[in-house]
Design a protein around this motif. Structure first.
Motif, PDB file in Angstrom:
ATOM      1  N   PRO A 248       0.821  -1.227   0.000  1.00 55.21           N
ATOM      2  CA  PRO A 248       0.000   0.000   0.000  1.00 55.21           C
ATOM      3  C   PRO A 248       0.847   1.265   0.000  1.00 55.21           C
ATOM      4  O   PRO A 248       0.478   2.254  -0.669  1.00 55.21           O
ATOM      5  N   ILE A 249       1.992   1.204   0.680  1.00 50.80           N
ATOM      6  CA  ILE A 249       2.810   2.423   0.734  1.00 50.80           C
ATOM      7  C   ILE A 249       3.369   2.750  -0.657  1.00 50.80           C
ATOM      8  O   ILE A 249       3.434   3.914  -1.059  1.00 50.80           O
ATOM      9  N   THR A 250       3.714   1.714  -1.416  1.00 51.01           N
ATOM     10  CA  THR A 250       4.177   1.946  -2.790  1.00 51.01           C
ATOM     11  C   THR A 250       3.083   2.639  -3.608  1.00 51.01           C
ATOM     12  O   THR A 250       3.330   3.612  -4.328  1.00 51.01           O
ATOM     13  N   ASN A 271      -9.833  10.535  -8.836  1.00 55.27           N
ATOM     14  CA  ASN A 271      -9.593   9.086  -8.936  1.00 55.27           C
ATOM     15  C   ASN A 271      -8.345   8.684  -8.161  1.00 55.27           C
ATOM     16  O   ASN A 271      -8.366   7.729  -7.383  1.00 55.27           O
ATOM     17  N   TYR A 272      -7.256   9.414  -8.401  1.00 60.64           N
ATOM     18  CA  TYR A 272      -6.000   9.077  -7.723  1.00 60.64           C
ATOM     19  C   TYR A 272      -6.122   9.238  -6.213  1.00 60.64           C
ATOM     20  O   TYR A 272      -5.656   8.401  -5.440  1.00 60.64           O
ATOM     21  N   LEU A 273      -6.767  10.338  -5.836  1.00 59.89           N
ATOM     22  CA  LEU A 273      -6.916  10.560  -4.388  1.00 59.89           C
ATOM     23  C   LEU A 273      -7.778   9.469  -3.745  1.00 59.89           C
ATOM     24  O   LEU A 273      -7.532   9.049  -2.602  1.00 59.89           O
ATOM     25  N   THR A 274      -8.774   8.998  -4.503  1.00 59.36           N
ATOM     26  CA  THR A 274      -9.609   7.908  -3.974  1.00 59.36           C
ATOM     27  C   THR A 274      -8.760   6.660  -3.745  1.00 59.36           C
ATOM     28  O   THR A 274      -8.873   5.982  -2.712  1.00 59.36           O
ATOM     29  N   ILE A 275      -7.892   6.376  -4.724  1.00 68.14           N
ATOM     30  CA  ILE A 275      -7.006   5.209  -4.553  1.00 68.14           C
ATOM     31  C   ILE A 275      -6.129   5.396  -3.307  1.00 68.14           C
ATOM     32  O   ILE A 275      -5.978   4.483  -2.487  1.00 68.14           O
ATOM     33  N   ILE A 276      -5.597   6.614  -3.211  1.00 67.07           N
ATOM     34  CA  ILE A 276      -4.742   6.887  -2.041  1.00 67.07           C
ATOM     35  C   ILE A 276      -5.526   6.674  -0.745  1.00 67.07           C
ATOM     36  O   ILE A 276      -5.048   6.038   0.200  1.00 67.07           O
ATOM     37  N   LEU A 277      -6.754   7.141  -0.717  1.00 68.60           N
ATOM     38  CA  LEU A 277      -7.585   6.976   0.478  1.00 68.60           C
ATOM     39  C   LEU A 277      -7.830   5.499   0.764  1.00 68.60           C
ATOM     40  O   LEU A 277      -7.708   5.037   1.911  1.00 68.60           O
ATOM     41  N   GLU A 278      -8.155   4.746  -0.299  1.00 67.83           N
ATOM     42  CA  GLU A 278      -8.413   3.300  -0.115  1.00 67.83           C
ATOM     43  C   GLU A 278      -7.180   2.605   0.461  1.00 67.83           C
ATOM     44  O   GLU A 278      -7.286   1.799   1.396  1.00 67.83           O
ATOM     45  N   GLU A 279      -6.031   2.933  -0.114  1.00 67.98           N
ATOM     46  CA  GLU A 279      -4.796   2.292   0.366  1.00 67.98           C
ATOM     47  C   GLU A 279      -4.499   2.699   1.807  1.00 67.98           C
ATOM     48  O   GLU A 279      -4.009   1.906   2.606  1.00 67.98           O
ATOM     49  N   THR A 280      -4.799   3.980   2.110  1.00 68.75           N
ATOM     50  CA  THR A 280      -4.576   4.431   3.491  1.00 68.75           C
ATOM     51  C   THR A 280      -5.486   3.672   4.443  1.00 68.75           C
ATOM     52  O   THR A 280      -5.073   3.241   5.521  1.00 68.75           O
ATOM     53  N   ASN A 281      -6.733   3.489   4.024  1.00 67.66           N
ATOM     54  CA  ASN A 281      -7.673   2.722   4.863  1.00 67.66           C
ATOM     55  C   ASN A 281      -7.170   1.290   5.065  1.00 67.66           C
ATOM     56  O   ASN A 281      -7.250   0.742   6.161  1.00 67.66           O
ATOM     57  N   LEU A 283      -4.112   0.282   4.985  1.00 67.96           N
ATOM     58  CA  LEU A 283      -3.000   0.332   5.938  1.00 67.96           C
ATOM     59  C   LEU A 283      -3.513   0.468   7.367  1.00 67.96           C
ATOM     60  O   LEU A 283      -3.041  -0.202   8.284  1.00 67.96           O
ATOM     61  N   HIS A 284      -4.489   1.344   7.504  1.00 68.53           N
ATOM     62  CA  HIS A 284      -5.067   1.581   8.830  1.00 68.53           C
ATOM     63  C   HIS A 284      -5.630   0.285   9.414  1.00 68.53           C
ATOM     64  O   HIS A 284      -5.349  -0.079  10.559  1.00 68.53           O
ATOM     65  N   ASP A 285      -6.404  -0.444   8.562  1.00 69.15           N
ATOM     66  CA  ASP A 285      -6.993  -1.711   9.034  1.00 69.15           C
ATOM     67  C   ASP A 285      -5.901  -2.723   9.389  1.00 69.15           C
ATOM     68  O   ASP A 285      -5.977  -3.403  10.413  1.00 69.15           O
ATOM     69  N   LEU A 286      -4.916  -2.780   8.488  1.00 66.76           N
ATOM     70  CA  LEU A 286      -3.846  -3.751   8.698  1.00 66.76           C
ATOM     71  C   LEU A 286      -3.133  -3.488  10.029  1.00 66.76           C
ATOM     72  O   LEU A 286      -2.889  -4.407  10.822  1.00 66.76           O
ATOM     73  N   ILE A 287      -2.822  -2.217  10.258  1.00 66.90           N
ATOM     74  CA  ILE A 287      -2.094  -1.880  11.484  1.00 66.90           C
ATOM     75  C   ILE A 287      -2.953  -2.177  12.710  1.00 66.90           C
ATOM     76  O   ILE A 287      -2.473  -2.691  13.722  1.00 66.90           O
ATOM     77  N   LYS A 288      -4.257  -1.921  12.578  1.00 66.83           N
ATOM     78  CA  LYS A 288      -5.155  -2.216  13.704  1.00 66.83           C
ATOM     79  C   LYS A 288      -5.171  -3.724  14.001  1.00 66.83           C
ATOM     80  O   LYS A 288      -5.075  -4.155  15.150  1.00 66.83           O
ATOM     81  N   GLN A 289      -5.248  -4.512  12.916  1.00 66.23           N
ATOM     82  CA  GLN A 289      -5.259  -5.975  13.092  1.00 66.23           C
ATOM     83  C   GLN A 289      -3.949  -6.455  13.722  1.00 66.23           C
ATOM     84  O   GLN A 289      -3.949  -7.291  14.630  1.00 66.23           O
ATOM     85  N   LEU A 290      -2.847  -5.896  13.219  1.00 58.41           N
ATOM     86  CA  LEU A 290      -1.544  -6.292  13.770  1.00 58.41           C
ATOM     87  C   LEU A 290      -1.456  -5.940  15.248  1.00 58.41           C
ATOM     88  O   LEU A 290      -0.942  -6.709  16.065  1.00 58.41           O
TER      89      LEU A 290
END
Ligand code: ADP
Ligand code: MG
Length: 466
Positions: A248-250, A271-281, A283-290
């Motif tokens: 996601p960071i890439t 469109n690009y910002l939406t992708i960025i938001l999705e990837e940020t979300n 990441l957010h979920d992943l970090i929460k799960q971790l």
């Protein structure tokens, strides 16, 4: 003292030495006493036999004969009259005449011991009385030089010394062998644990049998085995995390650069910002799960148990997931015939349902049906979540609860999962002392069943369908 073998050996040795000295001391005393007693008895018997002869022939010739007999032996005889005047003596020097004395009490027929102090006196002695028709006519004194007794005891002591020395040497030898035998496996284990602490887990310990030491060796080996497994797992885990974070960071980096550098239309930018938001979300979920998993790995992870009404939890979950089900035109059927209660952490139970139902949405085609059944039997709560989704291949089933395990990596990446959902579910179920099992058939669907202990119910019915 540093070495265990020396410590053990010294303790053994002191104990055994103490015991042996004690036994030797008593044995020695008893032997000496019985030897002295034997000497005294022999002396007395000799005196008595002289008495018998002299009683029959109380003549100067016989007395001289008796005295003559004793000059040849290690014992001496003195024959006296009733007033202790010497009638005959086997000893040339007059030393014996100074020792003539009668016991205070009456002399019995078998004679009496008048001196038994062999340690300090020059003689041990006995006396027998000579009688003729009930009248005492004289005495037979018998003497034995204590010199001979001393040399006897000396020889006995020498034997004892030799035996003692041999016993101590043998004891030392046996103890050295024994303590080596006991400490050798311990030293091996110490070396093994040192190896483990140095990071070398491929240790093997020689078999020592089925005793406590054997058990300890087995425990150390299985510890090393577990550590190998854990290290491997940790390395895999770290590799997976960095991979999951990098992707996601890439994306975020790449799209942010595009948005910054290029002249873009408003729509492209969105469109690009939406992708960025999705990837940020993501990441957010992943970090929460971790973070959740990390907390659960620590024993401090707290489950706050209260009385949980499953019906209420399911109602909440249903409301939360309704939009997602609707979007995929899927049906969620919930069947909870009675009001079932469980001592559990409501937030965690909800999380379990959300994770499992999230999967059933993600891995089903449009129009699928998901059913949740809660039944309570014999104090156990059976929760079944069944979907009509893609199913899981049989070879993947044993692994789906592993961290970062995804059946179809490329596909699930599009769906947004990192493969942590089920591992979190499993941990949470375990923390509630429950079990979770899975059955699945490709293209037919998947069924997860959880069983919790200690459930109870009210009799109200509750059914709902959507
Ligand atoms: N209900 C289901 N139907 C089909 N496959 C499933 C289902 N639940 C889980 N799986 C499979 O198990 C894998 C692990 O699930 P999970 O741990 O929740 O990870 P994620 O959902 O993040 O991919 C998923 O990638 C998926 O392949
Ligand atoms: Mg999931």
């Amino acid at each position: 003292m540093k070495k265990l073998s020396i410590k053990l050996g010294a303790i053994f040795f002191l104990c055994i030495l103490g015991l042996e000295s004690f036994m030797f001391f008593f044995l020695h005393n008893a032997l000496v006493e019985s030897r002295i007693q034997e000497e005294l008895n022999a002396l007395q018997a000799r005196g008595n036999s002289h008495r018998t002869i002299l009683e029959n022939h109380f003549t100067p010739e016989t007395i001289a004969h008796v005295a003559l007999m004793e000059t040849e032996s290690t014992t001496d005889v003195v024959v006296t009259g009733t007033d202790l005047q010497i009638l005959g003596s086997s000893s040339a020097n007059g030393q014996l005449s100074n020792n003539l004395m009668l016991p205070l009490k009456e002399i019995p027929r078998e004679g009496v011991i008048i001196e038994n102090d062999w340690e300090t006196e020059p003689f041990i002695s006995t006396v027998s009385s000579l009688e003729n028709e009930g009248e005492t006519i004289g005495y037979v004194f018998m003497y034995q030089d204590t010199e001979t007794v001393h040399s006897l005891i000396k020889r006995l002591n020498q034997h004892f010394l030799l035996a003692g020395f041999l016993t101590v040497a043998l004891t030392l030898f046996i103890i050295a062998l024994l303590s080596k035998a006991i400490t050798k496996p311990l030293i091996n284990m110490k070396d093994a644990t040192f190896q483990i602490s140095q990071g070398n887990y491929s240790i093997s310990l020689p078999e020592t049998g089925k005793d406590e030491l054997g058990d300890l060796a087995k425990s150390i080996e299985s510890l090393a085995h577990d550590l190998t497994f854990l290290t491997q797992e940790r390395n895999d885990f770290l590799a997976s995390i960095s991979h999951e974070l990098r992707t996601p960071i890439t994306y975020i980096k790449g799209y942010t650069e595009i948005v910054l550098k290029r002249d873009l239309s408003e729509e492209e930018r969105r469109n690009y910002l939406t992708i960025i938001l999705e990837e940020t979300n993501r990441l957010h979920d992943l970090i929460k799960q971790l973070f959740d998993l990390a907390k659960m790995d620590q024993n401090s992870f707290l489950i706050e148990k209260t009385e949980v009404n499953m019906k209420e939890i399911l109602e909440k979950v249903e409301i939360k997931l309704a939009p997602a089900f609707k979007e995929k035109r899927m049906t969620l059927e919930i069947s909870c015939l009675t009001d079932s209660f469980l001592m559990a952490d409501p937030v965690r139970i909800e999380q379990i349902f959300l994770n499992l139902l999230d999967n059933s949405i993600k891995y089903s085609s449009q129009g699928g049906i998901t059913s949740v059944t809660v039944e309570q039997r014999k104090g156990q709560l059976f929760v079944t979540i069944r979907d009509t989704g893609n199913g899981i291949p049989e070879e993947d089933l044993p692994y789906i609860f592993n961290r970062f395990y995804r059946v179809d990596k490329s596909r699930t990446r599009l769906l947004g999962g990192a493969g942590l959902g089920l591992s979190i579910v499993k941990e949470l179920v375990n923390k509630h002392d429950g079990t979770i099992t899975v059955k699945s058939k490709i293209q037919e669907g998947t069924e997860f069943q959880m069983v919790f202990k200690g459930a109870w119910s009210d009799e109200n019915n509750f059914t709902s369908g959507r």
